[in-house]
Write a protein that holds these residues in place. Sequence first.
Motif, short mmCIF file in Angstrom:
data_model
loop_
_atom_site.label_atom_id
_atom_site.label_comp_id
_atom_site.label_asym_id
_atom_site.label_seq_id
_atom_site.Cartn_x
_atom_site.Cartn_y
_atom_site.Cartn_z
N GLU A 125 -6.38 -1.83 31.26
CA GLU A 125 -6.48 -2.74 32.30
C GLU A 125 -7.82 -3.12 32.54
O GLU A 125 -8.13 -4.47 32.63
N MET A 126 -8.73 -2.25 32.34
CA MET A 126 -10.24 -2.62 32.65
C MET A 126 -10.63 -3.59 31.23
O MET A 126 -11.43 -4.33 31.60
N ARG A 127 -10.18 -3.12 30.20
CA ARG A 127 -10.58 -3.90 28.92
C ARG A 127 -10.25 -5.08 28.97
O ARG A 127 -10.92 -6.03 28.80
N GLY A 128 -9.04 -5.25 29.63
CA GLY A 128 -8.38 -6.85 29.72
C GLY A 128 -9.23 -7.60 30.72
O GLY A 128 -9.33 -8.66 30.55
N LYS A 129 -9.41 -6.77 31.77
CA LYS A 129 -10.46 -7.58 32.63
C LYS A 129 -11.49 -8.01 32.32
O LYS A 129 -12.29 -9.13 32.47
N PHE A 130 -12.37 -6.89 31.49
CA PHE A 130 -13.66 -7.26 30.90
C PHE A 130 -13.67 -8.24 29.81
O PHE A 130 -14.52 -9.14 29.99
N ASP A 131 -12.29 -8.20 28.95
CA ASP A 131 -12.37 -9.44 28.15
C ASP A 131 -12.17 -10.78 29.00
O ASP A 131 -12.86 -11.79 28.45
N ALA A 132 -11.24 -11.00 30.03
CA ALA A 132 -11.09 -12.00 30.67
C ALA A 132 -12.39 -12.43 31.42
O ALA A 132 -12.68 -13.61 31.36
N THR A 133 -13.32 -11.48 31.92
CA THR A 133 -14.41 -11.82 32.53
C THR A 133 -15.38 -12.28 31.42
O THR A 133 -16.23 -13.37 31.80
N ALA A 134 -15.55 -11.56 30.36
CA ALA A 134 -16.26 -12.07 29.09
C ALA A 134 -15.99 -13.55 28.88
O ALA A 134 -16.77 -14.32 28.47
N ALA A 135 -14.67 -13.58 28.68
CA ALA A 135 -14.37 -15.06 28.35
C ALA A 135 -14.58 -16.05 29.22
O ALA A 135 -15.20 -17.30 28.90
N GLN A 139 -17.13 -19.31 28.78
CA GLN A 139 -16.86 -20.93 29.32
C GLN A 139 -18.04 -21.37 30.15
O GLN A 139 -18.43 -22.57 29.93
N ILE A 140 -18.61 -20.19 30.99
CA ILE A 140 -19.61 -20.98 31.77
C ILE A 140 -20.85 -21.23 30.82
O ILE A 140 -21.53 -22.33 31.11
N VAL A 141 -21.10 -20.28 29.71
CA VAL A 141 -22.11 -20.51 29.19
C VAL A 141 -21.81 -21.80 28.33
O VAL A 141 -22.85 -22.48 28.21
N ASP A 142 -20.75 -22.08 27.85
CA ASP A 142 -20.48 -23.30 27.12
C ASP A 142 -20.70 -24.48 27.89
O ASP A 142 -21.14 -25.49 27.61
N LEU A 143 -20.28 -24.44 29.54
CA LEU A 143 -20.31 -25.43 30.29
C LEU A 143 -21.67 -25.65 30.35
O LEU A 143 -22.33 -27.03 30.48
N LEU A 144 -22.49 -24.74 30.47
CA LEU A 144 -23.91 -24.94 30.90
C LEU A 144 -24.72 -25.53 29.78
O LEU A 144 -25.58 -26.52 29.70
N ASN A 145 -24.45 -25.26 28.54
CA ASN A 145 -25.01 -25.73 27.20
C ASN A 145 -24.68 -27.11 27.26
O ASN A 145 -25.47 -27.96 26.84
#
Length: 152
Positions: A125-135, A139-145
């Motif tokens: 579950e944590m891995r899934g949440k970390f993966d969702a957070t990383a994704a 997206q934030i990094v991509d939007l900022l770029n």
Amino acid sequence: MESDDLEPRVEALENQVRDLTAQMRGSKEDAAAARVLAGAADRDVDEMRGEIRDFRKATTAGFNAMRQDFVDLRGEFGVLRDEFADLRGEFGVLRDDFGVLRGEFTDLRQDFGVLRDHVDRGFMEMRGKFDATAAGQQQIVDLLNSIFIEDG
């Protein structure tokens, strides 16, 4: 006639008295020797009696000591038998305790399996949440770029 006969008869009588005297001396010497031998035999018999008495006392003492040793051994054997019975009882208790511990160990092993499954699910579950957070951060990094490139 009697006088002629008298001298040889007296001489024969004297010879007989001498022979009897010699035999009497011999008998006295034999009697003295017999008394000496009888005294020695009495001393030997007394000595043998003393040795037999001492042997009997020593044998009796040895048998009494051996009897006491057997009595002591019998008592010690009884004590050992009682201690063995106690150990047998304690072994039964230890066997029962071991059975209980084996049951508890089995329960702990099952609990550990359940806990491992729970931890594994928690990590997934944590891995899934970390993966969702990383994704989401990607997206934030991509939007900022994209904002920086447009502004840029």
